[in-house]
Design a protein around this motif. Structure first.
Motif, PDB file in Angstrom:
ATOM      1  N   PRO A 201      -5.177  24.432  -6.396  1.00 31.48           N
ATOM      2  CA  PRO A 201      -3.946  23.671  -5.950  1.00 31.48           C
ATOM      3  C   PRO A 201      -3.473  22.900  -7.088  1.00 31.48           C
ATOM      4  O   PRO A 201      -2.348  22.713  -7.129  1.00 31.48           O
ATOM      5  N   ALA A 202      -4.262  22.199  -7.867  1.00 31.07           N
ATOM      6  CA  ALA A 202      -4.080  21.277  -8.801  1.00 31.07           C
ATOM      7  C   ALA A 202      -3.045  21.933  -9.756  1.00 31.07           C
ATOM      8  O   ALA A 202      -2.112  21.706 -10.533  1.00 31.07           O
ATOM      9  N   ARG A 203      -3.658  23.246 -10.147  1.00 32.43           N
ATOM     10  CA  ARG A 203      -2.701  24.074 -11.424  1.00 32.43           C
ATOM     11  C   ARG A 203      -1.424  24.365 -10.501  1.00 32.43           C
ATOM     12  O   ARG A 203      -0.471  24.812 -11.498  1.00 32.43           O
ATOM     13  N   LEU A 204      -1.438  24.862  -9.570  1.00 34.46           N
ATOM     14  CA  LEU A 204       0.172  25.180  -8.808  1.00 34.46           C
ATOM     15  C   LEU A 204       0.856  24.144  -8.848  1.00 34.46           C
ATOM     16  O   LEU A 204       2.027  24.275  -8.906  1.00 34.46           O
ATOM     17  N   ALA A 205       0.214  22.667  -8.557  1.00 30.81           N
ATOM     18  CA  ALA A 205       1.133  21.663  -8.332  1.00 30.81           C
ATOM     19  C   ALA A 205       1.654  21.414  -9.691  1.00 30.81           C
ATOM     20  O   ALA A 205       2.789  20.996  -9.914  1.00 30.81           O
ATOM     21  N   ALA A 206       0.725  21.548 -10.711  1.00 28.16           N
ATOM     22  CA  ALA A 206       1.158  21.334 -12.174  1.00 28.16           C
ATOM     23  C   ALA A 206       2.431  22.320 -12.866  1.00 28.16           C
ATOM     24  O   ALA A 206       3.321  21.895 -13.341  1.00 28.16           O
ATOM     25  N   ALA A 210       6.302  21.596 -13.666  1.00 28.10           N
ATOM     26  CA  ALA A 210       6.874  21.932 -14.608  1.00 28.10           C
ATOM     27  C   ALA A 210       8.174  22.790 -14.555  1.00 28.10           C
ATOM     28  O   ALA A 210       9.173  22.677 -15.291  1.00 28.10           O
ATOM     29  N   LEU A 211       8.217  23.682 -13.426  1.00 26.23           N
ATOM     30  CA  LEU A 211       9.425  24.495 -13.192  1.00 26.23           C
ATOM     31  C   LEU A 211      10.448  23.736 -12.873  1.00 26.23           C
ATOM     32  O   LEU A 211      11.694  24.345 -12.866  1.00 26.23           O
ATOM     33  N   LEU A 212      10.028  22.584 -12.021  1.00 25.88           N
ATOM     34  CA  LEU A 212      11.501  21.780 -11.399  1.00 25.88           C
ATOM     35  C   LEU A 212      11.598  20.591 -12.710  1.00 25.88           C
ATOM     36  O   LEU A 212      12.603  19.839 -12.084  1.00 25.88           O
ATOM     37  N   GLY A 213      11.149  20.413 -13.680  1.00 26.92           N
ATOM     38  CA  GLY A 213      11.535  19.623 -14.479  1.00 26.92           C
ATOM     39  C   GLY A 213      11.936  20.046 -15.793  1.00 26.92           C
ATOM     40  O   GLY A 213      12.270  21.123 -15.945  1.00 26.92           O
ATOM     41  N   LYS A 214      11.338  19.385 -17.071  1.00 26.31           N
ATOM     42  CA  LYS A 214      11.687  19.846 -18.356  1.00 26.31           C
ATOM     43  C   LYS A 214      10.295  20.878 -18.506  1.00 26.31           C
ATOM     44  O   LYS A 214       9.555  20.443 -19.212  1.00 26.31           O
ATOM     45  N   THR A 215      10.656  22.189 -18.248  1.00 26.94           N
ATOM     46  CA  THR A 215       9.771  23.027 -18.326  1.00 26.94           C
ATOM     47  C   THR A 215       8.987  23.134 -19.581  1.00 26.94           C
ATOM     48  O   THR A 215       7.606  23.247 -19.622  1.00 26.94           O
ATOM     49  N   ARG A 216       9.544  23.513 -20.577  1.00 27.01           N
ATOM     50  CA  ARG A 216       9.146  23.784 -21.894  1.00 27.01           C
ATOM     51  C   ARG A 216       8.113  22.477 -22.467  1.00 27.01           C
ATOM     52  O   ARG A 216       7.002  22.769 -22.683  1.00 27.01           O
ATOM     53  N   LEU A 217       8.528  21.603 -22.021  1.00 24.71           N
ATOM     54  CA  LEU A 217       7.827  20.355 -22.674  1.00 24.71           C
ATOM     55  C   LEU A 217       6.675  19.977 -21.554  1.00 24.71           C
ATOM     56  O   LEU A 217       5.514  19.516 -22.029  1.00 24.71           O
ATOM     57  N   ALA A 218       6.932  20.106 -20.200  1.00 27.00           N
ATOM     58  CA  ALA A 218       5.953  19.959 -19.215  1.00 27.00           C
ATOM     59  C   ALA A 218       4.733  20.957 -19.820  1.00 27.00           C
ATOM     60  O   ALA A 218       3.331  20.770 -19.645  1.00 27.00           O
ATOM     61  N   LEU A 219       5.051  22.513 -20.049  1.00 29.28           N
ATOM     62  CA  LEU A 219       3.865  23.328 -20.343  1.00 29.28           C
ATOM     63  C   LEU A 219       3.128  22.969 -21.656  1.00 29.28           C
ATOM     64  O   LEU A 219       1.970  23.060 -21.639  1.00 29.28           O
ATOM     65  N   ALA A 220       4.099  22.537 -22.410  1.00 30.45           N
ATOM     66  CA  ALA A 220       3.365  22.054 -23.788  1.00 30.45           C
ATOM     67  C   ALA A 220       2.483  21.055 -23.621  1.00 30.45           C
ATOM     68  O   ALA A 220       1.418  20.750 -24.131  1.00 30.45           O
ATOM     69  N   CYS A 221       2.686  20.009 -22.720  1.00 35.36           N
ATOM     70  CA  CYS A 221       1.978  18.857 -22.491  1.00 35.36           C
ATOM     71  C   CYS A 221       0.612  19.187 -21.854  1.00 35.36           C
ATOM     72  O   CYS A 221      -0.343  18.716 -21.879  1.00 35.36           O
ATOM     73  N   TRP A 222       0.901  20.054 -20.831  1.00 38.30           N
ATOM     74  CA  TRP A 222      -0.274  20.721 -19.914  1.00 38.30           C
ATOM     75  C   TRP A 222      -1.098  21.376 -20.975  1.00 38.30           C
ATOM     76  O   TRP A 222      -2.618  21.048 -20.915  1.00 38.30           O
ATOM     77  N   ARG A 223      -0.934  22.234 -21.874  1.00 42.74           N
ATOM     78  CA  ARG A 223      -1.609  22.892 -22.643  1.00 42.74           C
ATOM     79  C   ARG A 223      -2.463  22.011 -23.876  1.00 42.74           C
ATOM     80  O   ARG A 223      -3.663  22.155 -23.965  1.00 42.74           O
ATOM     81  N   ARG A 285      11.074  18.028  -4.100  1.00 41.03           N
ATOM     82  CA  ARG A 285      11.697  19.286  -4.492  1.00 41.03           C
ATOM     83  C   ARG A 285      10.589  20.258  -4.594  1.00 41.03           C
ATOM     84  O   ARG A 285      10.717  21.466  -4.153  1.00 41.03           O
ATOM     85  N   GLY A 286       9.414  19.768  -4.986  1.00 38.85           N
ATOM     86  CA  GLY A 286       8.296  20.884  -5.210  1.00 38.85           C
ATOM     87  C   GLY A 286       7.667  21.313  -3.549  1.00 38.85           C
ATOM     88  O   GLY A 286       7.538  22.548  -3.470  1.00 38.85           O
ATOM     89  N   VAL A 287       7.939  20.324  -2.798  1.00 39.70           N
ATOM     90  CA  VAL A 287       7.420  20.837  -1.293  1.00 39.70           C
ATOM     91  C   VAL A 287       8.534  21.659  -0.725  1.00 39.70           C
ATOM     92  O   VAL A 287       8.200  22.823  -0.015  1.00 39.70           O
ATOM     93  N   LEU A 288       9.787  21.489  -0.977  1.00 36.12           N
ATOM     94  CA  LEU A 288      10.949  22.484  -0.593  1.00 36.12           C
ATOM     95  C   LEU A 288      10.788  23.786  -1.068  1.00 36.12           C
ATOM     96  O   LEU A 288      10.977  24.804  -0.482  1.00 36.12           O
ATOM     97  N   LEU A 289      10.405  23.663  -2.489  1.00 36.37           N
ATOM     98  CA  LEU A 289      10.106  25.161  -3.051  1.00 36.37           C
ATOM     99  C   LEU A 289       9.126  26.008  -2.525  1.00 36.37           C
ATOM    100  O   LEU A 289       9.351  27.215  -2.309  1.00 36.37           O
ATOM    101  N   TRP A 290       7.812  25.169  -2.281  1.00 38.32           N
ATOM    102  CA  TRP A 290       6.582  25.819  -1.309  1.00 38.32           C
ATOM    103  C   TRP A 290       7.337  26.408  -0.266  1.00 38.32           C
ATOM    104  O   TRP A 290       6.891  27.640   0.107  1.00 38.32           O
TER     105      TRP A 290
END
Length: 302
Positions: A201-206, A210-223, A285-290
């Motif tokens: 669940p934590a990785r799905l939340a992450a 990422a998908l609903l914000g600054k995606t590329r930056l979010a994924l880079a920060c995650w990595r 927005r994440g909850v609405l997407l799910w």
């Protein structure tokens, strides 16, 4: 009732009523947990095995009962939705974040400190406005994963017993999962089991953040930043969430009188009142997407 409608009903009940004001099941569970801890961890002498046994006695009977009740026709579906409603904390997160946001907007730093002190375990008495905003935003992102997305995930995977198992395990982690002399051994099982249950669940939340914000930056920060965090699950959530918002979170904080050096997460400017509002919007927005994805799945398989 389909999975999508069950999830929608649980989220709707939380949105309308929030956490039960009276007779919240977790209050009784907390008393049970305290009683078990006093028996199995007297004077902090409990071992890992004692903690595991206490965990099983607290969590497994309610989970098994939820599974039995969920099999009842019609009533079982209603009870499952009520279990999800009791486990969700979306409205509660908003109710705790809003006073902090409003206090910062009117320049009342003392009120903002008091408000954020109710939802975080760090010392908030000396925080400046940016520190308050950072703490509140972190609370929304991390607790959104634990109290919202993980509850939705486990309900989707295993229905009422799944959401009960996760919620009770998460509660015990919050009560016992500390690296202190009293709980370091006894609370080990509660902390590790919670880590396992929240891994997906934590990785799905992450990913959602990422998908609903600054995606590329979010994924880079995650990595790059998540591995620097002590928690295997908070790292991805906080790094991706901060990156999605385009803000810097984390950093040094004082817990129980001791300064802890935490990694800086995200990238961009410092947190402010607008960051709290943005984090709350991201969570909603994440909850609405799910919900939309699950309802679409129900429709495609109808």
């Amino acid at each position: 009732m389909s999975l999508g409608l069950s999830l929608l009903a649980g989220v709707a009940l939380d949105a309308v009523f929030g956490e039960p004001r009276r007779f919240h099941p977790l209050v009784g569970f907390g008393r049970l947990a305290d009683w078990l801890e006093s028996r199995f961890n007297a004077a902090g002498r409990g071992r890992r095995l004692d903690g595991l046994l206490a965990w099983a006695l607290a969590v497994l009977p309610p989970t098994f009962l939820a599974g039995l009740l969920a099999q009842l026709p019609l009533v079982g579906e209603l009870l499952a939705v009520l279990a999800l409603y009791a486990a969700l904390g979306l409205r509660s997160l908003g109710e705790h974040a809003r006073p902090v946001l409003e206090a910062l907007q009117r320049g009342d730093l003392e009120a903002a400190r008091r408000g954020v002190g109710r939802v975080v375990s760090r010392d908030t008495s000396a925080l400046d406005a940016g520190g308050v905003a950072r703490a509140a935003s972190e609370s929304l992102l991390e607790n959104g994963s634990d109290a919202v997305f993980a509850a939705l995930f486990w309900f989707a995977v295993a229905g009422a017993p799944g959401v009960v198992l996760h919620r009770l395990a998460n509660t015990l982690d919050a009560m016992w999962g500390y690296r202190t002399p009293r709980f370091e051994r006894f609370g080990w099982a509660a902390a590790r089991i919670d880590d396992v249950l929240n891994y997906v669940p934590a990785r799905l939340a992450a990913l959602t953040y990422a998908l609903l914000g600054k995606t590329r930056l979010a994924l880079a920060c995650w990595r790059h930043q998540a591995p620097l965090c002590d928690s295997p699950n908070a790292g991805p959530v906080m790094a991706a969430g901060a990156g999605a918002l385009g803000v810097e979170l984390g950093g040094a904080a004082v817990y129980h009188g001791e300064r802890h050096e935490r990694p800086t997460l995200g990238a961009g400017g410092p947190a402010d009142a607008g960051t709290i509002a943005a984090a709350w919007s991201l969570l909603q927005r994440g909850v609405l997407l799910w919900l939309a994805l699950v309802l679409l799945g129900d429709w495609l398989h109808a």
